[in-house]
Design an enzyme around this catalytic site. Structure first.
Site, PDB file in Angstrom:
ATOM      1  N   LEU A 290       0.866  -1.178   0.000  1.00 18.43           N
ATOM      2  CA  LEU A 290       0.000   0.000   0.000  1.00 18.43           C
ATOM      3  C   LEU A 290       0.906   1.233   0.000  1.00 18.43           C
ATOM      4  O   LEU A 290       2.102   1.122   0.267  1.00 18.43           O
ATOM      5  CB  LEU A 290      -0.903   0.003   1.234  1.00 18.43           C
ATOM      6  CG  LEU A 290      -1.913  -1.146   1.308  1.00 18.43           C
ATOM      7  CD1 LEU A 290      -2.609  -1.157   2.661  1.00 18.43           C
ATOM      8  CD2 LEU A 290      -2.939  -1.035   0.184  1.00 18.43           C
ATOM      9  N   SER A 291       0.335   2.400  -0.278  1.00 20.01           N
ATOM     10  CA  SER A 291       1.202   3.587  -0.339  1.00 20.01           C
ATOM     11  C   SER A 291       1.911   3.797   0.993  1.00 20.01           C
ATOM     12  O   SER A 291       3.050   4.261   1.029  1.00 20.01           O
ATOM     13  CB  SER A 291       0.414   4.828  -0.749  1.00 20.01           C
ATOM     14  OG  SER A 291      -0.590   5.117   0.189  1.00 20.01           O
ATOM     15  N   GLU A 292       1.256   3.435   2.101  1.00 20.25           N
ATOM     16  CA  GLU A 292       1.924   3.542   3.406  1.00 20.25           C
ATOM     17  C   GLU A 292       1.541   2.381   4.318  1.00 20.25           C
ATOM     18  O   GLU A 292       0.399   1.934   4.327  1.00 20.25           O
ATOM     19  CB  GLU A 292       1.531   4.837   4.143  1.00 20.25           C
ATOM     20  CG  GLU A 292       1.739   6.101   3.369  1.00 20.25           C
ATOM     21  CD  GLU A 292       3.179   6.505   3.209  1.00 20.25           C
ATOM     22  OE1 GLU A 292       4.041   5.981   3.954  1.00 20.25           O
ATOM     23  OE2 GLU A 292       3.449   7.344   2.342  1.00 20.25           O
ATOM     24  N   THR A 293       2.516   1.946   5.102  1.00 19.33           N
ATOM     25  CA  THR A 293       2.279   1.068   6.243  1.00 19.33           C
ATOM     26  C   THR A 293       2.795   1.794   7.477  1.00 19.33           C
ATOM     27  O   THR A 293       3.923   2.295   7.486  1.00 19.33           O
ATOM     28  CB  THR A 293       2.999  -0.278   6.083  1.00 19.33           C
ATOM     29  OG1 THR A 293       2.458  -0.964   4.932  1.00 19.33           O
ATOM     30  CG2 THR A 293       2.814  -1.161   7.304  1.00 19.33           C
TER      31      THR A 293
END
Length: 285
Positions: free
Chosen positions: A44-47
């Site tokens: 995902l774009s961020e974790t």
């Protein structure tokens, strides 16, 4: 070791819209390289990784936690939507009893509080300064072709280039724009741009959205980010000056889309409020 993990859609109240972030709750310290491996696996774009600051801390009772953010490619200094998602996990899943949560991050202390159906993030406000067009002409052409550009600014704090399209363009023009962000990598010659914001003025007249945006960060392995809290720390500063307003409503018109309520404060910070939807709960084994 089992690590509780959640997927939360941020800046939306509906599942499968807004911006998804993975959130991990760390009972113990994690090997440094595992942060990146997990973020790459989640893709995902961020974790986000929430960690306890002291051994006696508790996810349901403590009010202060460490927080880090990783894209599939590297660690980043600030991520708004993953902070919103992290606060949602603590408030809504862990039933944290505090009215305000504090996160210790690479961008200093960030606070999140609940206001009715929203979580409000207290973020730094980042100025964007006029940018010499010649230096970034090739990058802008790669992004918008021959479209009319009204303004170009650069935010040194976030390394974001803000490109405002002509006020003659409607929201639909920004939404329909076909962008190949992979081309930005070779078109960016200055070495200082790590994210590109495209924005256009809204037609709110007191109702509706004050401005629209899209955001591209191939330098961080994110071709297009669906809804980006940190870029709105730049957009808030820019549009507040342009529109002469402190309270604004922004909409990021990616395919998933998301809405952000903005309140520019007098202390050099900005409150950005959004809703969330928790769509997955599980464990990393």
């Amino acid at each position: 070791m089992q690590i509780p993990i959640f997927t939360v859609d941020a800046f939306t109240n509906r599942p499968f819209s807004g911006n998804p972030a993975a959130v991990c709750l760390l009972e113990n310290d994690l090997d440094e390289d595992l942060h990146q491996k997990i973020a790459t696996e989640m893709n995902l774009s961020e974790t986000a990784f929430i960690r306890k600051l002291k051994p006696g801390d508790d996810f349901t009772k403590s009010s202060c936690f460490g927080l880090r953010w990783f894209t599939p490619a590297n660690e980043v200094p600030l991520c708004g939507h993953a902070t919103l998602a992290s606060a949602a996990v603590l408030f809504h899943v862990q039933k944290n009893t505090n009215s305000v949560l504090t996160f210790v991050t690479l961008s200093g202390e960030l606070k999140a509080r609940q206001v009715k159906d929203y979580i409000v993030l207290d973020l730094p406000l980042y100025r964007a300064y006029p940018q010499e067009l010649k230096e970034v002409e090739e990058l802008i052409k790669a992004a918008v072709g021959d479209m009319i550009v009204q303004d170009v600014c650069y935010s040194p704090d976030t390394k974001n280039l803000l490109v405002r399209l002509s006020d003659t363009y409607e929201r639909s023009v920004l939404e329909d724009l076909k962008v190949n962000a992979q081309h930005f990598l070779s078109a960016e010659k200055t070495g200082k741009v790590k994210g590109l914001i495209l924005t256009v003025k809204g037609n709110s007249n007191g109702r509706g959205h004050d401005f629209y945006s899209r955001y591209f960060a191939p330098w961080y392995g994110v071709l297009e980010d669906p809804v980006t809290g940190s870029t709105h720390a730049v957009l808030s500063s820019y549009w507040s000056e342009q529109l002469g307003k402190k309270e604004m409503l922004g909409f990021q018109c990616s395919r998933r889309g998301g809405e952000l309520k903005i309140s520019v404060r007098t202390d050099g910070r900005v409150d950005i409020a959004g809703q969330t939807a928790v769509v997955l709960k599980g464990n990393l084994t």
